[in-house]
Write a protein that holds these residues in place. Structure first.
Motif: not given
Length: 152
Positions: A74-102
């Motif tokens: 969920x990207x609707x609130x800014x977060x350093x932790x979420x950004x780091x988690x996404x980086x680890x997922x990408x580094x490990x070639x893990x698929x990601x689904x992003x969600x946020x308000x229109x």
């Protein structure tokens, strides 16, 4: 069983109760579809579990992201932790689904991660969950189509 990591801000968040409810609803949807969902605040909430050290949270969440089959963020609130988690997922070639308000302005950086398989924009939680269910079912079918049969 597919392991799904639910990523979302927990610190300095407006509407924290609503955000946690969304994370839990996503976790429940994943469970209903037969996935094993990990919702971090249920284990290491900064308010309910202040005795867990920052290093312990880092090590646990890094491991769980890195060994998951899918990350839903969920990207609707800014977060350093979420950004780091996404980086680890990408580094490990893990698929990601992003969600946020229109209508939310979301940085292009996470939206450009090569392992992002879907972006879901929504108005209400029910809309987010409905769209997410469709994406998860499609992802599971695609994954089955390309997976190798178990070894004898």
């Amino acid at each position: 069983m597919n392991k799904v990591y639910i990523s979302g801000a927990l610190t300095d968040v407006k509407n924290l109760v609503q955000c946690k409810a969304l994370y839990e609803e996503i976790g429940c949807l994943c469970q209903e579809l037969g996935f094993q969902a990990y919702v971090p605040h249920k284990q290491t909430d900064p308010i309910n579990n202040p005795d867990i050290s920052p290093r312990e949270v880092f090590e646990q969440d890094k491991h769980l992201v890195s060994t998951s089959d899918l990350v839903i963020a969920y990207l609707g609130s800014r977060s350093f932790g979420v950004g780091m988690e996404l980086a680890y997922a990408e580094t490990n070639k893990i698929p990601i689904i992003l969600l946020y308000e229109t209508g939310k302005r979301i940085s292009r950086f996470p939206r450009g991660i090569p392992t992002v398989i879907a972006e879901i924009q929504f108005n209400e939680h029910e809309d987010a969950l409905s769209q997410l269910k469709n994406v998860l079912l499609k992802w599971e079918q695609e994954k089955k189509k390309f997976s190798l049969p178990p070894e004898p």
